[in-house]
Write a protein that holds these residues in place. Structure first.
Motif, PDB file in Angstrom:
ATOM      1  N   SER A   8      67.880  -5.961  34.881  1.00  0.00           N
ATOM      2  CA  SER A   8      67.966  -5.959  36.331  1.00  0.00           C
ATOM      3  C   SER A   8      68.177  -4.534  36.838  1.00  0.00           C
ATOM      4  O   SER A   8      68.850  -3.730  36.190  1.00  0.00           O
ATOM      5  CB  SER A   8      69.142  -6.824  36.792  1.00  0.00           C
ATOM      6  OG  SER A   8      69.322  -6.715  38.198  1.00  0.00           O
ATOM      7  N   SER A   9      67.623  -4.257  38.009  1.00  0.00           N
ATOM      8  CA  SER A   9      67.897  -2.984  38.685  1.00  0.00           C
ATOM      9  C   SER A   9      68.671  -3.224  39.980  1.00  0.00           C
ATOM     10  O   SER A   9      68.726  -2.351  40.846  1.00  0.00           O
ATOM     11  CB  SER A   9      66.588  -2.232  38.971  1.00  0.00           C
ATOM     12  OG  SER A   9      65.759  -2.983  39.825  1.00  0.00           O
ATOM     13  N   HIS A  10      69.295  -4.390  40.095  1.00  0.00           N
ATOM     14  CA  HIS A  10      70.104  -4.697  41.273  1.00  0.00           C
ATOM     15  C   HIS A  10      71.505  -4.120  41.090  1.00  0.00           C
ATOM     16  O   HIS A  10      72.261  -4.546  40.201  1.00  0.00           O
ATOM     17  CB  HIS A  10      70.177  -6.210  41.509  1.00  0.00           C
ATOM     18  CG  HIS A  10      68.841  -6.816  41.796  1.00  0.00           C
ATOM     19  ND1 HIS A  10      68.182  -6.615  42.982  1.00  0.00           N
ATOM     20  CD2 HIS A  10      68.028  -7.574  41.033  1.00  0.00           C
ATOM     21  CE1 HIS A  10      67.030  -7.239  42.949  1.00  0.00           C
ATOM     22  NE2 HIS A  10      66.905  -7.828  41.774  1.00  0.00           N
ATOM     23  N   ARG A  11      71.829  -3.165  41.903  1.00  0.00           N
ATOM     24  CA  ARG A  11      73.101  -2.430  41.788  1.00  0.00           C
ATOM     25  C   ARG A  11      74.314  -3.360  41.777  1.00  0.00           C
ATOM     26  O   ARG A  11      75.277  -3.147  41.044  1.00  0.00           O
ATOM     27  CB  ARG A  11      73.217  -1.433  42.930  1.00  0.00           C
ATOM     28  CG  ARG A  11      74.467  -0.586  42.850  1.00  0.00           C
ATOM     29  CD  ARG A  11      74.487   0.528  43.858  1.00  0.00           C
ATOM     30  NE  ARG A  11      73.293   1.333  43.852  1.00  0.00           N
ATOM     31  CZ  ARG A  11      73.046   2.303  42.976  1.00  0.00           C
ATOM     32  NH1 ARG A  11      73.911   2.564  42.046  1.00  0.00           N
ATOM     33  NH2 ARG A  11      71.941   3.010  43.047  1.00  0.00           N
ATOM     34  N   GLU A  12      74.270  -4.424  42.580  1.00  0.00           N
ATOM     35  CA  GLU A  12      75.438  -5.312  42.671  1.00  0.00           C
ATOM     36  C   GLU A  12      75.721  -6.060  41.370  1.00  0.00           C
ATOM     37  O   GLU A  12      76.809  -6.583  41.183  1.00  0.00           O
ATOM     38  CB  GLU A  12      75.276  -6.300  43.837  1.00  0.00           C
ATOM     39  CG  GLU A  12      74.129  -7.275  43.697  1.00  0.00           C
ATOM     40  CD  GLU A  12      72.767  -6.746  44.168  1.00  0.00           C
ATOM     41  OE1 GLU A  12      71.810  -7.541  44.136  1.00  0.00           O
ATOM     42  OE2 GLU A  12      72.659  -5.561  44.543  1.00  0.00           O
ATOM     43  N   GLU A  13      74.762  -6.097  40.472  1.00  0.00           N
ATOM     44  CA  GLU A  13      74.972  -6.773  39.190  1.00  0.00           C
ATOM     45  C   GLU A  13      75.608  -5.880  38.127  1.00  0.00           C
ATOM     46  O   GLU A  13      76.108  -6.374  37.117  1.00  0.00           O
ATOM     47  CB  GLU A  13      73.638  -7.303  38.661  1.00  0.00           C
ATOM     48  CG  GLU A  13      73.055  -8.413  39.499  1.00  0.00           C
ATOM     49  CD  GLU A  13      71.833  -9.003  38.834  1.00  0.00           C
ATOM     50  OE1 GLU A  13      71.982  -9.613  37.761  1.00  0.00           O
ATOM     51  OE2 GLU A  13      70.731  -8.839  39.395  1.00  0.00           O
ATOM     52  N   CYS A  46      69.651   2.505  38.911  1.00  0.00           N
ATOM     53  CA  CYS A  46      70.305   1.984  37.712  1.00  0.00           C
ATOM     54  C   CYS A  46      69.623   0.721  37.193  1.00  0.00           C
ATOM     55  O   CYS A  46      69.115  -0.089  37.967  1.00  0.00           O
ATOM     56  CB  CYS A  46      71.767   1.674  38.024  1.00  0.00           C
ATOM     57  SG  CYS A  46      72.715   3.123  38.521  1.00  0.00           S
ATOM     58  N   PHE A  47      69.674   0.560  35.874  1.00  0.00           N
ATOM     59  CA  PHE A  47      69.096  -0.591  35.189  1.00  0.00           C
ATOM     60  C   PHE A  47      70.119  -1.131  34.211  1.00  0.00           C
ATOM     61  O   PHE A  47      70.715  -0.368  33.451  1.00  0.00           O
ATOM     62  CB  PHE A  47      67.841  -0.171  34.409  1.00  0.00           C
ATOM     63  CG  PHE A  47      66.746   0.352  35.278  1.00  0.00           C
ATOM     64  CD1 PHE A  47      65.717  -0.481  35.687  1.00  0.00           C
ATOM     65  CD2 PHE A  47      66.755   1.664  35.706  1.00  0.00           C
ATOM     66  CE1 PHE A  47      64.703   0.005  36.500  1.00  0.00           C
ATOM     67  CE2 PHE A  47      65.741   2.163  36.526  1.00  0.00           C
ATOM     68  CZ  PHE A  47      64.713   1.324  36.923  1.00  0.00           C
ATOM     69  N   GLN A  56      77.143  -7.426  30.521  1.00  0.00           N
ATOM     70  CA  GLN A  56      76.300  -6.229  30.482  1.00  0.00           C
ATOM     71  C   GLN A  56      76.362  -5.633  29.081  1.00  0.00           C
ATOM     72  O   GLN A  56      77.423  -5.297  28.576  1.00  0.00           O
ATOM     73  CB  GLN A  56      76.757  -5.198  31.516  1.00  0.00           C
ATOM     74  CG  GLN A  56      75.874  -3.973  31.506  1.00  0.00           C
ATOM     75  CD  GLN A  56      75.635  -3.401  32.879  1.00  0.00           C
ATOM     76  OE1 GLN A  56      76.337  -3.709  33.824  1.00  0.00           O
ATOM     77  NE2 GLN A  56      74.619  -2.560  32.989  1.00  0.00           N
ATOM     78  N   ARG A  61      69.875   4.947  33.620  1.00  0.00           N
ATOM     79  CA  ARG A  61      69.734   5.329  35.021  1.00  0.00           C
ATOM     80  C   ARG A  61      68.751   6.478  35.154  1.00  0.00           C
ATOM     81  O   ARG A  61      68.606   7.290  34.242  1.00  0.00           O
ATOM     82  CB  ARG A  61      71.073   5.680  35.668  1.00  0.00           C
ATOM     83  CG  ARG A  61      71.708   6.966  35.172  1.00  0.00           C
ATOM     84  CD  ARG A  61      73.094   7.157  35.802  1.00  0.00           C
ATOM     85  NE  ARG A  61      73.721   8.368  35.322  1.00  0.00           N
ATOM     86  CZ  ARG A  61      73.827   9.489  36.025  1.00  0.00           C
ATOM     87  NH1 ARG A  61      73.367   9.558  37.261  1.00  0.00           N
ATOM     88  NH2 ARG A  61      74.417  10.556  35.507  1.00  0.00           N
ATOM     89  N   HIS A  97      59.091   0.482  36.877  1.00  0.00           N
ATOM     90  CA  HIS A  97      59.694   0.268  38.193  1.00  0.00           C
ATOM     91  C   HIS A  97      58.830   0.916  39.281  1.00  0.00           C
ATOM     92  O   HIS A  97      58.389   2.058  39.142  1.00  0.00           O
ATOM     93  CB  HIS A  97      61.114   0.844  38.226  1.00  0.00           C
ATOM     94  CG  HIS A  97      61.890   0.400  39.412  1.00  0.00           C
ATOM     95  ND1 HIS A  97      61.769   1.001  40.646  1.00  0.00           N
ATOM     96  CD2 HIS A  97      62.785  -0.600  39.565  1.00  0.00           C
ATOM     97  CE1 HIS A  97      62.568   0.396  41.509  1.00  0.00           C
ATOM     98  NE2 HIS A  97      63.198  -0.577  40.871  1.00  0.00           N
TER      99      HIS A  97
END
Length: 142
Positions: A8-13, A46-47, A56, A61, A97
């Motif tokens: 995922s590249s979703h920062r909140e994760e 970030c990934f 994680q 990054r 990406h």
């Protein structure tokens, strides 16, 4: 794709504490303060690699202007999850990406993972004499 994992590249994760714990013990960022590392992540693409349990287990990054240049940094796969192809998958996801297409140059520094990065087109600098650096290797040591 690797069964039982996702990227995922979703920062909140991103699990900041897990990432910082790993990175702050590496040869390239030993002792980096949390505040400094948080600022670095906030200003990077970030990934994360996550297990099916949501833990994680990997990270990378890109520091980039998303137009011409990027610097790949802080790549890791947790030791317990190595040997499954996760680093190759992570690198493929990073390079695929949409924000990283058409870049003229991507740089990285590695002491021990040349064979991984060569699979994605990285080579030694073609003209190292044109590059300079301001390097402070002990900046995080009190």
């Amino acid at each position: 794709m690797v069964s039982g994992y996702r990227v995922s590249s979703h920062r909140e994760e991103m699990d900041f504490d897990a990432i910082h714990t790993y990175i702050s013990s590496t040869y390239w960022a030993e002792g980096i303060p949390k505040e400094t590392f948080k600022k670095a992540l906030d200003n990077s693409l970030c990934f994360g690699v996550f297990s099916s349990e949501g833990k994680q287990v990997g990270f990378a990054r890109m520091i980039t202007d998303q137009a011409t240049f990027a610097y790949l940094a802080d790549v890791f796969i947790d030791e317990a999850h190595r040997g499954k192809g996760l680093s190759k998958w992570l690198m493929q996801e990073v390079h695929d990406h949409p924000s990283l297409q058409g870049l003229r140059r991507i740089l990285l520094a590695t002491r021990d993972a040349h064979s991984l990065y060569q699979q994605f087109g990285y080579t030694p600098l073609s003209s190292p004499s044109t590059f300079m650096q301001k390097w402070q290797p002990d900046i995080y040591k009190g």
